[in-house]
Design a protein around this motif. Structure first.
Motif, mmCIF file in Angstrom:
data_model
loop_
_atom_site.group_PDB
_atom_site.id
_atom_site.type_symbol
_atom_site.label_atom_id
_atom_site.label_comp_id
_atom_site.label_asym_id
_atom_site.label_seq_id
_atom_site.Cartn_x
_atom_site.Cartn_y
_atom_site.Cartn_z
ATOM 1 N N ALA A 153 -21.362 -43.018 42.095
ATOM 2 C CA ALA A 153 -20.369 -42.318 42.899
ATOM 3 C C ALA A 153 -18.951 -42.648 42.419
ATOM 4 N N GLY A 154 -18.734 -43.919 42.064
ATOM 5 C CA GLY A 154 -17.411 -44.293 41.558
ATOM 6 C C GLY A 154 -17.087 -43.617 40.255
ATOM 7 N N LYS A 155 -18.108 -43.507 39.367
ATOM 8 C CA LYS A 155 -17.871 -42.811 38.101
ATOM 9 C C LYS A 155 -17.565 -41.332 38.319
ATOM 10 N N MET A 156 -18.268 -40.754 39.299
ATOM 11 C CA MET A 156 -17.981 -39.350 39.602
ATOM 12 C C MET A 156 -16.551 -39.183 40.110
ATOM 13 N N GLU A 157 -16.101 -40.139 40.899
ATOM 14 C CA GLU A 157 -14.720 -40.091 41.405
ATOM 15 C C GLU A 157 -13.724 -40.198 40.254
ATOM 16 N N GLU A 158 -14.039 -41.099 39.312
ATOM 17 C CA GLU A 158 -13.167 -41.229 38.143
ATOM 18 C C GLU A 158 -13.108 -39.925 37.353
ATOM 19 N N PHE A 159 -14.285 -39.286 37.195
ATOM 20 C CA PHE A 159 -14.318 -38.009 36.467
ATOM 21 C C PHE A 159 -13.459 -36.957 37.165
ATOM 22 N N ASN A 160 -13.559 -36.902 38.501
ATOM 23 C CA ASN A 160 -12.761 -35.918 39.241
ATOM 24 C C ASN A 160 -11.268 -36.181 39.104
ATOM 25 N N LEU A 161 -10.902 -37.477 39.138
ATOM 26 C CA LEU A 161 -9.481 -37.804 38.992
ATOM 27 C C LEU A 161 -8.978 -37.449 37.592
ATOM 28 N N ASN A 162 -9.809 -37.689 36.565
ATOM 29 C CA ASN A 162 -9.406 -37.300 35.212
ATOM 30 C C ASN A 162 -9.237 -35.793 35.091
ATOM 31 N N LYS A 163 -10.160 -35.077 35.732
ATOM 32 C CA LYS A 163 -10.053 -33.616 35.704
ATOM 33 C C LYS A 163 -8.784 -33.154 36.405
ATOM 34 N N GLU A 164 -8.471 -33.785 37.537
ATOM 35 C CA GLU A 164 -7.250 -33.416 38.259
ATOM 36 C C GLU A 164 -6.007 -33.713 37.419
#
Length: 271
Positions: A153-164
């Motif tokens: 879940a944390g990695k997914m959050e990191e991915f979303n922040l990078n995308k943003e």
């Protein structure tokens, strides 16, 4: 209890990311609506410009017919003086309007530069958030190997922040291109302003020459009634040309209002 706290924190971060994603979707929808409105306004402006060109061509044809019917040298000189005077006044008014447009475009360029700085600040803040999230994920991995689902879940959050962050960078590039376009428009307006000033100076010189020539011809004039009728006709054409210039000024004001609305919409999107 520590694992439960970490799990609650991850859930809160996930909910916050969902809210941010929803806000971005809403802003994209608003932006699409504004683009459609802008396209409609642009089509209306193009239609009005084409109609104005047709009216100008018809006016030129009528002026040529009137000139062909003029035979007397005294009428020709009077016509030149009147046309030169009216055109000089019209160009002076247009020059003033262009000067105002140049000032407004300069102000908008400054606003876009300030907005660019704000977006850069936002990118830096996002980078800090990403770094903090990465530190949390690393800490979770070293201490709680059994919480693999929380790590994902944390990695997914990191991915979303990078995308943003990538989206914000793309938006920043678009704003830079928009600012450069406004700068180009500003240069064109300034160039057109200089050309109009040179033409005004030339027409003023020509007006002085024609006035001197007219002063010599007035001594030999015998048809004052015909001259009065001609002056009335020229005055009517002058009012027509003034009306056309007023319409052009209104169109330019609409363009500037559209740019202002677009800038405000972009500011709302940033917020």
């Amino acid at each position: 209890s520590t694992i439960e706290k970490q799990r609650q924190e991850i859930q809160l971060l996930t909910a916050e990311l969902k809210d941010l994603d929803k806000e971005l979707d809403d802003m994209v929808a608003v932006h699409q609506t504004q683009l459609l409105a802008w396209e409609n306004d642009r089509q209306k402006v193009l239609t009005l410009a084409e109609r104005c060109n047709l009216l100008n061509n018809e006016l030129k044809k009528r002026n040529e017919i009137i000139k062909s019917l003029t035979q007397h040298r005294f009428k020709e000189m009077s016509q030149k003086v009147t046309d030169a005077t009216l055109r000089c006044q019209a160009l002076e008014e247009k020059n003033q309007s262009l000067h105002c447009s140049v000032l407004e475009l300069s102000a908008k360029a400054g606003q876009l530069q300030a907005r660019e700085q704000e977006l850069l600040t936002m990118l830096k803040l996002k980078d800090e958030v990403i770094l903090e999230t990465t530190d949390h994920i690393t800490d979770f991995t070293s201490k709680f190997r059994k919480l693999e689902s929380a790590l994902c879940a944390g990695k997914m959050e990191e991915f979303n922040l990078n995308k943003e962050r990538q989206d914000l960078k793309l938006r920043l590039k678009e704003l830079i291109l928009e600012r450069n376009k406004l700068k180009d428009d500003l240069c064109e307006k300034m160039k057109e302003n200089n050309e109009q000033q040179e033409e005004i100076l030339h027409l003023k010189q020509e007006n002085v020459y024609l006035r001197n020539e007219l002063a010599l011809a007035v001594e030999k004039a015998k048809r004052k009634d015909q001259l009065l009728q001609l002056a009335k006709s020229k005055q009517a054409r002058a009012y027509t040309e003034l009306s056309s210039l007023q319409q052009l000024y209104i169109k330019q004001q609409r363009d500037l209002q559209f740019l202002h609305v677009n800038l405000e919409s972009s500011e709302e999107l940033r917020q």
